[in-house]
Design a protein around this motif. Structure first.
Motif, PDB file in Angstrom:
ATOM      1  N   THR A  10       0.817  -1.223  -0.068  1.00 39.36           N
ATOM      2  CA  THR A  10       0.050   0.040   0.186  1.00 39.36           C
ATOM      3  C   THR A  10       0.913   1.502   0.026  1.00 39.36           C
ATOM      4  O   THR A  10       0.602   2.132  -0.635  1.00 39.36           O
ATOM      5  CB  THR A  10      -0.949  -0.088   1.328  1.00 39.36           C
TER       6      THR A  10
ATOM      7  N   ALA B 124      -5.859   1.018  -3.342  1.00 39.28           N
ATOM      8  CA  ALA B 124      -4.568   0.803  -2.793  1.00 39.28           C
ATOM      9  C   ALA B 124      -4.690   1.055  -1.561  1.00 39.28           C
ATOM     10  O   ALA B 124      -4.019   0.235  -0.643  1.00 39.28           O
ATOM     11  CB  ALA B 124      -3.644   1.658  -3.267  1.00 39.28           C
ATOM     12  N   LEU B 125      -5.366   1.864  -1.015  1.00 40.04           N
ATOM     13  CA  LEU B 125      -5.739   2.217   0.486  1.00 40.04           C
ATOM     14  C   LEU B 125      -6.473   0.860   1.224  1.00 40.04           C
ATOM     15  O   LEU B 125      -6.205   0.571   2.304  1.00 40.04           O
ATOM     16  CB  LEU B 125      -6.251   3.302   0.602  1.00 40.04           C
TER      17      LEU B 125
ATOM     18  N   TYR C  84      -5.767  -2.394   0.392  1.00 39.90           N
ATOM     19  CA  TYR C  84      -5.141  -3.580   0.487  1.00 39.90           C
ATOM     20  C   TYR C  84      -4.836  -4.360   1.932  1.00 39.90           C
ATOM     21  O   TYR C  84      -5.045  -5.751   1.962  1.00 39.90           O
ATOM     22  CB  TYR C  84      -3.717  -3.434  -0.267  1.00 39.90           C
TER      23      TYR C  84
END
Length: 434
Positions: free
Chosen positions: A92, A126-127, A129
């Motif tokens: 991340t 992505a935050l 993950y």
């Protein structure tokens, strides 16, 4: 059956959470759909890595349960949770800091509006993950106990939050791609929290207590990584190969990107029974191998493979005849719609005949600890046949987008032959287990 049916539903929901983003954001145009589809290629790579590590933990836990070592199974579960969460946080951080650079490196010169949408969606997803990794770890541990109902229920919750969030943020607030990404993030946070609460229950065969009281058992981590890393490399290289192909597809234009995205989303539904049964194989064969009962490991594998072929055959027959109307739901351009429908007709035939041996059967080998062999086979086949033939068929023979899909079918055929031979010769039975 108690194990498999919840897994089928869970796999269906896993597909729909990505599908919902694509369908619900389609009103924003092909650039939005294309941006999400490109990021989903990266996200799938990372999701496969998390799932691979979770599979390593599930195999180890299943083998401990099969050998009647419950305390060791619980300790291995805690090590899995630590390992997968640390990895996800690291990924991340890299993804958030280098978001634009990663997208430019992977996809190069795509249209500016597609890149703008891709950046927004990649940053937000992505935050999520670390939360997705925690959910995957918990789901894999429940499957190793033979209890797939819990992960199914959490998956239902995750999908409901995602779809409701999409409706509010995309249609209500007109956030477009940002709305889809935010809804996905919130749904994965909720799934992780619920899974952490549930896995602490001492009524479970495997439970994790005192999560914040750190323990370090290097032998267990090595066993988990011994299966998870080869499986992760296999899945990772598989997705990297898909990114190479995706980069090739971007050169065919926005319509080809959109057609490929829709074909990928729709085709995923045909694989749901095979993927679910593959997850079930890890639990069933893992426990048999832990008990050193190889006769039942073979017997259950054959029975579950028959179930995979039957269930996938029904879905692919339906896909073959109704590909056109299904693709029409997405309201894309005539060119993108026609291309996606053509691809799905080819896909239905090869998927029904080849896919189960290529992707379901190898899980029986992984459950026995034969992850290095499946990794080597899959990586060689991917790079030589899928990537190599994608360029040959699509560029040199002028087949365009269809050529990349035909190359994928060739890859399936090669790996299916190798896995069948490996399973039949029984070398996986002589590997060292717990």
């Amino acid at each position: 059956m108690r194990l498999i049916w919840p897994l089928v539903i869970e796999q269906f929901l896993a597909v729909t959470i990505g599908m919902a983003d694509t369908v619900m954001v389609a009103t924003a145009g092909e650039a939005a759909v294309s941006g999400i589809s490109l990021v989903d290629a990266i996200n799938t790579l990372l999701i496969q890595i998390f799932a691979a590590l979770a599979t390593g933990g599930a195999v180890v836990a299943s083998q401990y349960l099969g050998s009647q070592k419950r305390e060791d199974a619980c300790r291995s579960a805690k090590q899995l949770l630590y390992t997968i969460t640390v990895l996800a946080i690291g990924i991340t951080v890299v993804s958030v800091i280098f978001c634009q650079q990663i997208l430019q490196f992977v996809f190069g010169g795509i249209d500016a509006d597609v890149m703008s949408n891709a950046k927004v969606y990649y940053y937000l997803t992505a935050l999520s993950y670390p939360f997705l990794a925690i959910y995957n770890a918990g789901a894999a541990l429940y499957r190793s106990m033979g209890n797939s109902r819990i992960s199914m229920m959490v998956s239902i919750l995750m999908n409901l939050i995602n779809i409701v969030g999409n409706a509010i943020l995309i249609y209500g607030f007109n956030w477009s791609v940002a709305g889809a990404g935010t809804a996905t993030l919130l749904s994965r946070i909720a799934a992780a929290v619920f899974m952490l609460v549930l896995i602490r229950g001492r009524d479970n065969l495997i439970f994790i207590e005192k999560i914040f009281q750190f323990e370090f058992h290097p032998d267990m981590i090595r066993r988990i990584l011994g299966i998870g890393v080869p499986n992760g490399l296999e899945n990772g290289m598989f997705q990297v190969g898909k990114l190479f192909v995706q980069n090739l597809i971007t050169s065919f234009g926005t319509s080809a990107i959109a057609a490929n995205a829709i074909a990928n989303s729709v085709s995923s539904f045909s694989n749901i029974p095979g993927a679910a049964i593959g997850l079930g194989l890890i639990t069933v064969v893992g426990q048999c191998v832990g008990a050193k009962d190889y006769d039942h490991a073979v017997s259950y594998t054959k029975r579950l493979m028959k179930a995979a072929y039957l269930s996938m055959g029904v879905l692919n027959v339906l896909l073959f005849f109704f590909a056109g109307p299904i693709v029409g739901v997405f309201n894309l351009s005539a060119e993108a719609t026609g291309s996606a429908a053509q691809i799905l007709v080819y896909f239905a035939v090869f998927n029904a005949v080849i896919w189960p041996v290529s992707f379901t059967l190898p899980n029986a080998l992984r459950a026995a600890g034969d992850a290095r062999f499946t990794m080597a086979t899959s990586m060689v086949s991917m790079w030589v046949f899928r990537i190599g033939f994608s360029y040959v068929l699509s560029l040199y023979l002028g087949l365009g987008l269809l050529g990349t899909w035909l190359a994928m079918f060739i890859d399936w055929i090669v790996r299916s032959i190798v896995f069948l031979i490996r399973f039949a010769n029984g070398k996986w039975k002589r590997l060292k287990v717990i």
